[in-house]
Design a protein around this motif. Sequence first.
Motif, PDB file in Angstrom:
ATOM      1  N   LEU A  62       0.441  -1.295  -0.374  1.00  0.00           N
ATOM      2  CA  LEU A  62      -0.298   0.188   0.066  1.00  0.00           C
ATOM      3  C   LEU A  62       0.610   1.267  -0.232  1.00  0.00           C
ATOM      4  N   ALA A  63       1.849   1.481   0.518  1.00  0.00           N
ATOM      5  CA  ALA A  63       2.763   2.386   0.980  1.00  0.00           C
ATOM      6  C   ALA A  63       4.099   2.538  -0.196  1.00  0.00           C
ATOM      7  N   ARG A  64       4.005   1.744  -1.164  1.00  0.00           N
ATOM      8  CA  ARG A  64       4.845   1.412  -2.278  1.00  0.00           C
ATOM      9  C   ARG A  64       3.703   1.916  -2.990  1.00  0.00           C
ATOM     10  N   LYS A  65       2.627   1.465  -3.566  1.00  0.00           N
ATOM     11  CA  LYS A  65       1.285   2.056  -4.285  1.00  0.00           C
ATOM     12  C   LYS A  65       1.798   3.746  -3.923  1.00  0.00           C
ATOM     13  N   GLN A  66       1.156   4.340  -2.334  1.00  0.00           N
ATOM     14  CA  GLN A  66       1.316   5.241  -2.314  1.00  0.00           C
ATOM     15  C   GLN A  66       1.721   6.276  -3.049  1.00  0.00           C
ATOM     16  N   LEU A  67       3.311   6.473  -2.854  1.00  0.00           N
ATOM     17  CA  LEU A  67       3.903   6.463  -3.205  1.00  0.00           C
ATOM     18  C   LEU A  67       4.516   6.766  -4.989  1.00  0.00           C
ATOM     19  N   GLU A  68       3.962   5.733  -5.303  1.00  0.00           N
ATOM     20  CA  GLU A  68       4.278   5.550  -7.097  1.00  0.00           C
ATOM     21  C   GLU A  68       2.993   7.040  -7.437  1.00  0.00           C
ATOM     22  N   SER A  69       1.994   6.681  -6.734  1.00  0.00           N
ATOM     23  CA  SER A  69       0.746   8.008  -7.187  1.00  0.00           C
ATOM     24  C   SER A  69       1.834   9.322  -6.563  1.00  0.00           C
ATOM     25  N   LEU A  70       1.775   9.387  -6.450  1.00  0.00           N
ATOM     26  CA  LEU A  70       2.084  10.617  -6.035  1.00  0.00           C
ATOM     27  C   LEU A  70       3.376  11.156  -6.879  1.00  0.00           C
ATOM     28  N   ASN A  71       4.303  10.599  -7.076  1.00  0.00           N
ATOM     29  CA  ASN A  71       5.707  11.135  -7.770  1.00  0.00           C
ATOM     30  C   ASN A  71       4.521  10.894  -9.595  1.00  0.00           C
ATOM     31  N   SER A  72       4.347  10.212  -9.773  1.00  0.00           N
ATOM     32  CA  SER A  72       3.136   9.936 -11.115  1.00  0.00           C
ATOM     33  C   SER A  72       2.160  11.372 -11.816  1.00  0.00           C
ATOM     34  N   GLU A  73       1.778  11.780 -10.470  1.00  0.00           N
ATOM     35  CA  GLU A  73       0.846  13.398 -10.235  1.00  0.00           C
ATOM     36  C   GLU A  73       1.608  14.153  -9.867  1.00  0.00           C
ATOM     37  N   SER A  74       2.975  14.487  -9.616  1.00  0.00           N
ATOM     38  CA  SER A  74       3.216  15.342  -9.381  1.00  0.00           C
ATOM     39  C   SER A  74       4.561  15.406 -10.437  1.00  0.00           C
ATOM     40  N   PRO A  75       4.145  16.004 -11.581  1.00  0.00           N
ATOM     41  CA  PRO A  75       6.001  16.219 -12.241  1.00  0.00           C
ATOM     42  C   PRO A  75       6.489  16.579 -11.415  1.00  0.00           C
ATOM     43  N   LYS A  76       7.894  16.363 -11.985  1.00  0.00           N
ATOM     44  CA  LYS A  76       9.137  17.164 -11.584  1.00  0.00           C
ATOM     45  C   LYS A  76       9.064  18.644 -12.319  1.00  0.00           C
ATOM     46  N   TRP A  77       9.078  20.222 -11.272  1.00  0.00           N
ATOM     47  CA  TRP A  77       9.818  20.972 -12.282  1.00  0.00           C
ATOM     48  C   TRP A  77      11.534  21.583 -11.923  1.00  0.00           C
ATOM     49  N   GLN A  78      11.265  22.358 -13.076  1.00  0.00           N
ATOM     50  CA  GLN A  78      12.635  22.655 -12.557  1.00  0.00           C
ATOM     51  C   GLN A  78      11.958  23.854 -12.816  1.00  0.00           C
ATOM     52  N   CYS A  79      13.483  25.778 -11.664  1.00  0.00           N
ATOM     53  CA  CYS A  79      13.415  25.964 -11.175  1.00  0.00           C
ATOM     54  C   CYS A  79      13.839  27.168 -12.346  1.00  0.00           C
ATOM     55  N   VAL A  80      13.046  28.270 -12.736  1.00  0.00           N
ATOM     56  CA  VAL A  80      14.019  29.438 -13.584  1.00  0.00           C
ATOM     57  C   VAL A  80      14.489  30.969 -13.160  1.00  0.00           C
TER      58      VAL A  80
END
Length: 105
Positions: A62-80
């Motif tokens: 359950l914890a692994r799936k929660q972390l995976e969903s967090l990573n897929s829903e929130s893509p990384k972003w680059q500071c301008v």
Amino acid sequence: MEERSRLVAGGNLLQAHSWKGMLEACGIGVELRGEALLGGIGELPVDLQDVELWVAESQYELARKQLESLNSESPKWQCVKCHEMNEGNFELCWQCSAERSELLS
């Protein structure tokens, strides 16, 4: 006491606390290990500098799936401002504290 499994390890304390809070909000008990060792960075071997999240074996999947969903829903972003890569759940750049300004897909 139930056996625990290491869910994730990494050197970013802020991210580890974010993940811990998210998992605990889902009812998953999380143990954070290695936090006290981060004060010795530069003096300790690299393999001792990680912060680790540990969960009960019964909650591991359950914890692994929660972390995976967090990573897929929130893509990384680059500071301008400083061009540092940030985790998707950060609203401010962890390096320079500039506001989120750009998403990378």
